[in-house]
Design a protein around this motif. Structure first.
Motif, PDB file in Angstrom:
ATOM      1  N   GLY A   1       0.810  -1.217   0.000  1.00 55.74           N
ATOM      2  CA  GLY A   1       0.000   0.000   0.000  1.00 55.74           C
ATOM      3  C   GLY A   1       0.837   1.258   0.000  1.00 55.74           C
ATOM      4  N   MET A   2       0.188   2.294  -0.449  1.00 46.63           N
ATOM      5  CA  MET A   2       0.818   3.605  -0.583  1.00 46.63           C
ATOM      6  C   MET A   2       0.829   4.319   0.769  1.00 46.63           C
ATOM      7  SD  MET A   2       1.840   5.849  -2.931  1.00 46.63           S
ATOM      8  CE  MET A   2       1.909   7.625  -3.197  1.00 46.63           C
TER       9      MET A   2
ATOM     10  N   SER B   1       0.565   7.385   3.348  1.00 42.18           N
ATOM     11  CA  SER B   1      -0.332   8.540   3.300  1.00 42.18           C
ATOM     12  C   SER B   1       0.452   9.804   2.948  1.00 42.18           C
ATOM     13  CB  SER B   1      -0.997   8.728   4.666  1.00 42.18           C
ATOM     14  OG  SER B   1      -0.002   9.118   5.602  1.00 42.18           O
TER      15      SER B   1
ATOM     16  N   LEU C   1       2.560  -1.661  -4.355  1.00 41.03           N
ATOM     17  CA  LEU C   1       1.282  -1.167  -4.851  1.00 41.03           C
ATOM     18  C   LEU C   1       0.339  -2.319  -5.176  1.00 41.03           C
ATOM     19  CD1 LEU C   1       2.469   1.663  -7.259  1.00 41.03           C
ATOM     20  CD2 LEU C   1       1.616   1.882  -4.918  1.00 41.03           C
ATOM     21  N   GLY C   2      -0.938  -2.087  -4.971  1.00 43.21           N
ATOM     22  CA  GLY C   2      -1.945  -3.071  -5.333  1.00 43.21           C
ATOM     23  C   GLY C   2      -2.223  -3.046  -6.826  1.00 43.21           C
TER      24      GLY C   2
ATOM     25  N   ASP D   1      -4.734  -2.172  -8.531  1.00 44.08           N
ATOM     26  CA  ASP D   1      -5.432  -1.014  -9.097  1.00 44.08           C
ATOM     27  C   ASP D   1      -4.713   0.304  -8.814  1.00 44.08           C
ATOM     28  OD1 ASP D   1      -7.415  -2.730  -9.986  1.00 44.08           O
ATOM     29  OD2 ASP D   1      -8.438  -2.665  -8.043  1.00 44.08           O
ATOM     30  N   GLU D   2      -3.583   0.253  -8.159  1.00 42.58           N
ATOM     31  CA  GLU D   2      -2.896   1.502  -7.820  1.00 42.58           C
ATOM     32  C   GLU D   2      -1.861   1.848  -8.883  1.00 42.58           C
ATOM     33  OE1 GLU D   2      -2.601   1.988  -3.095  1.00 42.58           O
ATOM     34  OE2 GLU D   2      -1.811   0.078  -3.793  1.00 42.58           O
ATOM     35  N   LEU D   3      -1.879   3.116  -9.295  1.00 42.78           N
ATOM     36  CA  LEU D   3      -0.927   3.559 -10.316  1.00 42.78           C
ATOM     37  C   LEU D   3       0.365   4.046  -9.639  1.00 42.78           C
ATOM     38  CD1 LEU D   3      -3.308   5.527 -12.684  1.00 42.78           C
ATOM     39  CD2 LEU D   3      -2.198   3.332 -13.124  1.00 42.78           C
TER      40      LEU D   3
ATOM     41  N   LEU E   1       4.891  -3.477  -8.191  1.00 42.08           N
ATOM     42  CA  LEU E   1       3.711  -3.008  -8.909  1.00 42.08           C
ATOM     43  C   LEU E   1       3.153  -4.075  -9.845  1.00 42.08           C
ATOM     44  CD1 LEU E   1       5.626  -2.495 -11.458  1.00 42.08           C
ATOM     45  CD2 LEU E   1       5.601  -0.121 -10.774  1.00 42.08           C
TER      46      LEU E   1
END
Lengths: 471, 153
Positions: free
Chosen positions: A371-372, A374, A394-395, A397-399, A420
């Motif tokens: 995860g990104m 915050s 990153l998941g 769907d995360e860019l 990624l």
């Protein structure tokens, strides 16, 4: 020609001349061997000097924080700066996987680390690998007893020049491990995923491999008596453990045995989502040299955080779900910590406490492996003058665009590690082109079908000044 | 000292012996007052630089010599560079044993990257990177030590 590159070259020549005098060697021979200063290559010089400048900057920053006495204790090795190392302590797992002798024959001569998918491998594949000169690392991956019976163990035992050997989920006999004892160069041995059962006989065989520095026994059944015998390994530096499926080991007894391996500096332990008892962690206090601890897939609470050894410089934590702001505040008091990783996403309610911890610690590395981070956390990271490495997972769907933009704000960053699922475009990655210190970008794919073409990879590499690695 | 200085100024290693010899020939032809080692060193460096400049025809090449001369004066405040050399010896002694081994094998014993890589389990490119890092660390260490000496004095 601009002045500064000329002056920098002169400084490099000065150091070369001094080294030649110190070691009583001839400057002409030194240049002929390529050990002198970098030669000027027209337009490439600026890029080369940029790299050099960044390297010098790290050294200067380091020496500002660490006095000569610390350097003399071996805390910083220019040959192997810790922030360059990948996560896996034992192997840099290569992407070269072979199953046929023809594939082995087609490999470039420079390939020195090879994995054989044992179950699918045709006859003669392992022998073909063993015939290659310069082979440093061999991994044999997967297979039951029937597959193991086809492995040419005697030929393998004769390959005594190997530095790293691994058998993943492939049964290995204690007798055969004994045949590795005379190998002069074997430093890393990985026998995870049920490849062995660490009973007294197997541990005695392992304890005879006196050159071992890294040992991976993840997801193997361990007996405390077996772990105790590993204390006879004089140079064992790194140990990887993992709770095997459907077993409930006595973690306190195991860690009490591990604590007898006094040479240990790094312990990696993967759990089964059960609690990590604080009393087990307290057993590790006897390891005076322990500087790195990774706990993944355990439940930890404030008491467990409090029980962590004070010697730790690198800490990777599992889920923070059982931790409170008070526990994190205690962590922030550990001024020896210079690397902190969170294996799972940081709960929103703890974001402020994690950011406060990051702000207080002199971290050179921060990783958020799932995860990104915050915006608040990125802001704290950007404010750190000593941050060298950031890792983000990153998941699907995360860019990655947001990671690159945030990393641009971390001006002292040297290594950016992004896990990624989709390949960035050169335009997206190009955001980092203007980063003043970034020297290495590692992109690790989480989807096996994401394989860039040579042209795509070249375009990515051309979009930034840092090296781009794709794993 | 003169060899180091000429190398910093950009003299090719195979020309340095000749230039040093020519420098001393010029010095012997002059009648010098004995004003100490520092003054004699400065005079010799001046002659050596002049001889090297005579070999540089283009303005750009001559400017490079001048810039390198500035670097020498910035880095070697004592003129001779002996303080830097002492600091380097100290810094090499602080390195981990494996790093010292790389330096010895490379600089003293002439081991190439290929051979060294074979001994240490690294690729030739890895050795190249390691040497670059070692040099950067040594440069930083020397600068820090010299700064400290200045502060303590």
């Amino acid at each position: 020609m601009k002045d500064e590159p000329v002056r920098d070259l002169a400084r490099e020549r000065l150091l070369s001349a001094e080294l030649a005098e110190l070691f009583d060697t001839d400057l002409a021979q030194l240049e002929a061997r390529g050990a002198g200063p970098q030669r000027r290559h027209g337009p490439w010089l600026a890029a080369a000097l940029l790299c050099l400048g960044a390297t010098v900057a790290f050294g200067v920053a380091w020496l500002r924080r660490h006095d000569d006495a610390a350097a003399a204790q071996g805390k910083f090795d220019p040959l192997d700066p810790w922030w360059e190392q990948e996560r896996h302590p034992t192997f840099r797992v290569p992407e070269v996987v072979v199953t046929t002798p023809e594939q082995v024959a087609a490999l470039p001569a420079a390939v020195a680390r090879i994995t054989v998918s044992t179950r699918e491998a045709q006859d003669g594949t392992i022998e073909a690998v063993l015939r290659r000169s310069g082979l440093r690392q061999l991994l044999l991956v997967h297979g039951d007893a029937q597959v193991a019976a086809r492995v040419p163990w005697p030929s393998l035992a004769a390959q005594s020049s190997l530095h790293s050997l691994g058998c993943y989920a492939l049964p290995v006999a204690a007798d055969w491990l004994r045949s590795l004892q005379p190998w002069p160069e074997l430093r890393s041995l990985a026998l995870p995923n049920g490849s062995i059962r660490l009973d007294a006989a197997t541990a005695t065989a392992l304890a005879g491999i006196r050159t071992l520095r890294h040992l991976d026994l993840a997801y193997d059944e361990l007996e405390p008596e077996g772990l105790l015998r590993l204390a006879a390994l004089p140079e064992l530096d790194t140990l990887v453990l993992g709770v095997p499926p459907r077993q409930q080991p006595d973690l306190r007894a195991n860690f009490a045995a591990v604590a007898q391996i006094r040479s240990l500096r790094a312990l990696f332990c993967d759990g089964d989502f059960e609690p990590m008892p604080a009393e087990a962690l307290r057993e590790l206090h006897r390891l005076e040299r322990l500087v790195a601890l990774q706990l993944t897939n355990f439940q930890v609470d404030d008491e467990a955080l409090e029980a962590l050894p004070r010697t730790l410089e690198h800490l990777a934590l599992p889920t923070l779900a059982g931790v409170t702001a008070r526990g994190l505040a205690g962590l922030a008091e550990r001024s020896a910590l210079r690397s902190l990783a969170c294996h799972l996403p940081i709960p929103a309610e703890l974001d402020a406490a994690v950011a406060a911890t990051v702000a207080k610690l002199p971290l050179e590395c921060f990783e958020c492996r799932s995860g990104m981070p915050s915006a608040r956390l990125w802001a704290e990271l950007a404010g750190s003058p000593v941050l060298r490495r950031v890792g983000v997972g990153l998941g699907r769907d995360e860019l990655p665009t947001a990671v690159f933009e945030r990393a641009l704000g971390c001006r002292s960053l040297v290594v950016l590690w992004v896990s990624l699922a989709t390949l960035p475009t050169p335009q997206q990655l190009g955001v980092l082109r203007e980063h003043p210190a970034l020297r290495r970008i590692v992109l690790r794919r989480t989807a096996p079908d994401v394989v860039p073409t040579a042209a795509e990879l070249a375009a990515l590499r051309a979009s930034v000044r840092a090296e781009v690695e794709f794993l | 000292m003169l060899r180091r200085y000429l190398y910093v100024l950009g003299a090719r290693p195979d020309r340095i012996d000749d230039l040093v010899q020519d420098t001393f020939v010029v010095a012997l032809q002059k009648t010098l007052e004995d004003r100490g080692a520092a003054a004699a060193g400065a005079f010799l460096r001046g002659v050596a630089k002049h001889l090297l400049l005579r070999e540089r025809r283009s303005a750009a090449a001559r400017r490079e010599v001048e810039l390198a001369d500035q670097v020498w004066h910035e880095q070697c405040a004592d003129g001779s560079g002996d303080q830097r050399l002492a600091a380097l010896r100290h810094c090499v002694g602080l390195l981990p044993e494996r790093s010292q081994q790389v330096l010895r094998r490379c600089y003293a014993e002439g081991a190439g990257r290929q051979a060294l890589g074979g001994e240490l389990g690294m690729t030739p490119d890895g050795i190249k990177t390691a040497l670059r890092r070692l040099r950067a660390a040594l440069r930083s260490c020397i600068e820090q030590r010299l700064r400290r000496e200045v502060a303590e004095s």
